[in-house]
Design a protein around this motif. Structure first.
Motif, PDB file in Angstrom:
ATOM      1  N   GLU A   6      25.850   4.787 -16.900  1.00  9.37           N
ATOM      2  CA  GLU A   6      24.664   5.556 -16.526  1.00  9.37           C
ATOM      3  C   GLU A   6      23.504   5.399 -17.504  1.00  9.37           C
ATOM      4  O   GLU A   6      22.336   5.415 -17.115  1.00  9.37           O
ATOM      5  CB  GLU A   6      25.004   7.041 -16.409  1.00  9.37           C
ATOM      6  CG  GLU A   6      25.938   7.366 -15.285  1.00  9.37           C
ATOM      7  CD  GLU A   6      26.347   8.826 -15.273  1.00  9.37           C
ATOM      8  OE1 GLU A   6      26.034   9.565 -16.231  1.00  9.37           O
ATOM      9  OE2 GLU A   6      26.979   9.222 -14.292  1.00  9.37           O
ATOM     10  N   ALA A   7      23.808   5.283 -18.780  1.00 11.97           N
ATOM     11  CA  ALA A   7      22.762   5.180 -19.798  1.00 11.97           C
ATOM     12  C   ALA A   7      22.252   3.751 -19.958  1.00 11.97           C
ATOM     13  O   ALA A   7      21.358   3.500 -20.760  1.00 11.97           O
ATOM     14  CB  ALA A   7      23.279   5.692 -21.137  1.00 11.97           C
ATOM     15  N   GLY A   8      22.814   2.825 -19.178  1.00 15.90           N
ATOM     16  CA  GLY A   8      22.420   1.427 -19.292  1.00 15.90           C
ATOM     17  C   GLY A   8      20.926   1.227 -19.109  1.00 15.90           C
ATOM     18  O   GLY A   8      20.284   1.872 -18.280  1.00 15.90           O
ATOM     19  N   THR A  76      18.668   6.526 -13.540  1.00 12.88           N
ATOM     20  CA  THR A  76      17.427   6.767 -12.794  1.00 12.88           C
ATOM     21  C   THR A  76      17.456   6.032 -11.459  1.00 12.88           C
ATOM     22  O   THR A  76      17.080   6.593 -10.421  1.00 12.88           O
ATOM     23  CB  THR A  76      16.207   6.340 -13.624  1.00 12.88           C
ATOM     24  OG1 THR A  76      16.184   7.116 -14.825  1.00 12.88           O
ATOM     25  CG2 THR A  76      14.905   6.547 -12.871  1.00 12.88           C
ATOM     26  N   LEU A  77      17.910   4.786 -11.474  1.00 12.72           N
ATOM     27  CA  LEU A  77      18.040   4.043 -10.217  1.00 12.72           C
ATOM     28  C   LEU A  77      19.051   4.714  -9.291  1.00 12.72           C
ATOM     29  O   LEU A  77      18.801   4.862  -8.093  1.00 12.72           O
ATOM     30  CB  LEU A  77      18.460   2.598 -10.486  1.00 12.72           C
ATOM     31  CG  LEU A  77      17.367   1.666 -11.000  1.00 12.72           C
ATOM     32  CD1 LEU A  77      17.973   0.326 -11.411  1.00 12.72           C
ATOM     33  CD2 LEU A  77      16.272   1.460  -9.968  1.00 12.72           C
ATOM     34  N   ALA A  78      20.189   5.129  -9.844  1.00 11.72           N
ATOM     35  CA  ALA A  78      21.223   5.780  -9.032  1.00 11.72           C
ATOM     36  C   ALA A  78      20.703   7.080  -8.419  1.00 11.72           C
ATOM     37  O   ALA A  78      20.963   7.362  -7.244  1.00 11.72           O
ATOM     38  CB  ALA A  78      22.467   6.050  -9.874  1.00 11.72           C
ATOM     39  N   ASP A  79      19.951   7.836  -9.196  1.00 11.87           N
ATOM     40  CA  ASP A  79      19.382   9.089  -8.685  1.00 11.87           C
ATOM     41  C   ASP A  79      18.435   8.844  -7.515  1.00 11.87           C
ATOM     42  O   ASP A  79      18.254   9.713  -6.656  1.00 11.87           O
ATOM     43  CB  ASP A  79      18.644   9.851  -9.788  1.00 11.87           C
ATOM     44  CG  ASP A  79      19.587  10.453 -10.819  1.00 11.87           C
ATOM     45  OD1 ASP A  79      20.819  10.512 -10.577  1.00 11.87           O
ATOM     46  OD2 ASP A  79      19.082  10.856 -11.891  1.00 11.87           O
ATOM     47  N   ALA A  80      17.820   7.654  -7.483  1.00 15.11           N
ATOM     48  CA  ALA A  80      16.901   7.294  -6.401  1.00 15.11           C
ATOM     49  C   ALA A  80      17.629   6.582  -5.251  1.00 15.11           C
ATOM     50  O   ALA A  80      17.003   6.187  -4.266  1.00 15.11           O
ATOM     51  CB  ALA A  80      15.787   6.407  -6.938  1.00 15.11           C
ATOM     52  N   GLY A  81      18.951   6.416  -5.394  1.00 17.85           N
ATOM     53  CA  GLY A  81      19.736   5.815  -4.329  1.00 17.85           C
ATOM     54  C   GLY A  81      19.978   4.325  -4.464  1.00 17.85           C
ATOM     55  O   GLY A  81      20.435   3.679  -3.519  1.00 17.85           O
ATOM     56  N   SER A 108       8.088   3.571   1.634  1.00 16.66           N
ATOM     57  CA  SER A 108       8.514   4.644   0.722  1.00 16.66           C
ATOM     58  C   SER A 108       9.765   4.230  -0.062  1.00 16.66           C
ATOM     59  O   SER A 108       9.920   4.621  -1.223  1.00 16.66           O
ATOM     60  CB  SER A 108       8.729   5.962   1.470  1.00 16.66           C
ATOM     61  OG  SER A 108       9.792   5.859   2.381  1.00 16.66           O
ATOM     62  N   ASP A 109      10.655   3.423   0.545  1.00 24.24           N
ATOM     63  CA  ASP A 109      11.805   2.886  -0.196  1.00 24.24           C
ATOM     64  C   ASP A 109      11.321   2.003  -1.338  1.00 24.24           C
ATOM     65  O   ASP A 109      11.819   2.086  -2.466  1.00 24.24           O
ATOM     66  CB  ASP A 109      12.717   2.046   0.711  1.00 24.24           C
ATOM     67  CG  ASP A 109      13.398   2.845   1.796  1.00 24.24           C
ATOM     68  OD1 ASP A 109      13.803   3.996   1.537  1.00 24.24           O
ATOM     69  OD2 ASP A 109      13.526   2.308   2.914  1.00 24.24           O
ATOM     70  N   ALA A 110      10.364   1.142  -1.032  1.00 23.66           N
ATOM     71  CA  ALA A 110       9.820   0.245  -2.053  1.00 23.66           C
ATOM     72  C   ALA A 110       9.147   1.043  -3.162  1.00 23.66           C
ATOM     73  O   ALA A 110       9.340   0.753  -4.351  1.00 23.66           O
ATOM     74  CB  ALA A 110       8.833  -0.737  -1.420  1.00 23.66           C
ATOM     75  N   GLN A 111       8.385   2.067  -2.789  1.00 21.19           N
ATOM     76  CA  GLN A 111       7.699   2.878  -3.796  1.00 21.19           C
ATOM     77  C   GLN A 111       8.697   3.653  -4.646  1.00 21.19           C
ATOM     78  O   GLN A 111       8.530   3.778  -5.857  1.00 21.19           O
ATOM     79  CB  GLN A 111       6.701   3.842  -3.140  1.00 21.19           C
ATOM     80  CG  GLN A 111       5.810   4.547  -4.132  1.00 21.19           C
ATOM     81  CD  GLN A 111       4.925   3.573  -4.884  1.00 21.19           C
ATOM     82  OE1 GLN A 111       4.173   2.816  -4.283  1.00 21.19           O
ATOM     83  NE2 GLN A 111       5.019   3.566  -6.212  1.00 21.19           N
ATOM     84  N   ARG A 112       9.756   4.145  -4.017  1.00 21.84           N
ATOM     85  CA  ARG A 112      10.782   4.886  -4.766  1.00 21.84           C
ATOM     86  C   ARG A 112      11.427   3.981  -5.820  1.00 21.84           C
ATOM     87  O   ARG A 112      11.661   4.407  -6.952  1.00 21.84           O
ATOM     88  CB  ARG A 112      11.836   5.460  -3.808  1.00 21.84           C
ATOM     89  CG  ARG A 112      12.784   6.434  -4.469  1.00 21.84           C
ATOM     90  CD  ARG A 112      13.689   7.147  -3.472  1.00 21.84           C
ATOM     91  NE  ARG A 112      14.632   6.238  -2.847  1.00 21.84           N
ATOM     92  CZ  ARG A 112      14.581   5.818  -1.589  1.00 21.84           C
ATOM     93  NH1 ARG A 112      13.619   6.227  -0.789  1.00 21.84           N
ATOM     94  NH2 ARG A 112      15.489   4.986  -1.110  1.00 21.84           N
ATOM     95  N   PHE A 113      11.680   2.718  -5.459  1.00 18.96           N
ATOM     96  CA  PHE A 113      12.224   1.760  -6.415  1.00 18.96           C
ATOM     97  C   PHE A 113      11.229   1.535  -7.555  1.00 18.96           C
ATOM     98  O   PHE A 113      11.581   1.619  -8.736  1.00 18.96           O
ATOM     99  CB  PHE A 113      12.543   0.440  -5.708  1.00 18.96           C
ATOM    100  CG  PHE A 113      13.007  -0.643  -6.639  1.00 18.96           C
ATOM    101  CD1 PHE A 113      14.310  -0.666  -7.113  1.00 18.96           C
ATOM    102  CD2 PHE A 113      12.138  -1.636  -7.055  1.00 18.96           C
ATOM    103  CE1 PHE A 113      14.742  -1.662  -7.977  1.00 18.96           C
ATOM    104  CE2 PHE A 113      12.556  -2.641  -7.910  1.00 18.96           C
ATOM    105  CZ  PHE A 113      13.866  -2.651  -8.377  1.00 18.96           C
ATOM    106  N   ILE A 114      10.001   1.252  -7.233  1.00 22.55           N
ATOM    107  CA  ILE A 114       8.962   1.005  -8.245  1.00 22.55           C
ATOM    108  C   ILE A 114       8.828   2.195  -9.183  1.00 22.55           C
ATOM    109  O   ILE A 114       8.719   2.032 -10.407  1.00 22.55           O
ATOM    110  CB  ILE A 114       7.614   0.679  -7.564  1.00 22.55           C
ATOM    111  CG1 ILE A 114       7.689  -0.698  -6.892  1.00 22.55           C
ATOM    112  CG2 ILE A 114       6.463   0.746  -8.563  1.00 22.55           C
ATOM    113  CD1 ILE A 114       6.544  -0.983  -5.934  1.00 22.55           C
TER     114      ILE A 114
END
Length: 133
Positions: A6-8, A76-81, A108-114
């Protein structure tokens, strides 16, 4: 290299932060019959290292040529799915992973990733060293 925890620390190269452009890219990959995925580089933090030292190590392991990079964490990525997928072949760095997007990807998926990533920051590895990769 196993998947980081997770801390990676996760890094992507470049300065692009335009969700519309990312969506166009992902859909063009899908139209070509390719998976909708992006490459990232990730590694666990090193004990007794600071964030900057971890980023330098990751950029070196990835042989990141970019002048600027964007940074986040696995959590952070995991929290965003989003999850890291290890599909490396022998030509790719041990720290190379993919992040997949859903079939019905939206802007919105792309923005969430960014939004998971920092604003672009200078690659901490000196340009002279990067030029040898």
């Amino acid at each position: 290299m196993p998947l980081p925890g997770e801390a990676g620390v996760v890094m992507r190269g470049g300065t692009r932060r335009d969700a519309s452009a990312l969506l166009t890219y992902l859909r063009s990959e899908q139209d070509r019959g390719r998976p909708m995925r992006l490459s990232v580089f990730a590694a666990d933090p090193v004990p007794n290292h600071g964030e900057q030292e971890d980023l330098i190590g990751l950029c070196r392991s990835a042989q990141a040529p970019w002048t600027k990079v964007q940074v986040t964490t696995v959590q952070t990525l995991a929290d965003a799915g989003y999850v890291l997928v290890d599909e490396r072949d022998e030509s790719e760095a041990d720290c190379h992973f993919h992040v997949y997007f859903p079939r019905n990807v939206s802007e919105s998926d792309a923005q969430r990733f960014i939004d998971c990533f920092s604003q672009p920051i200078a690659n901490p590895v000196p340009k002279l060293e990067r030029s040898t990769w």
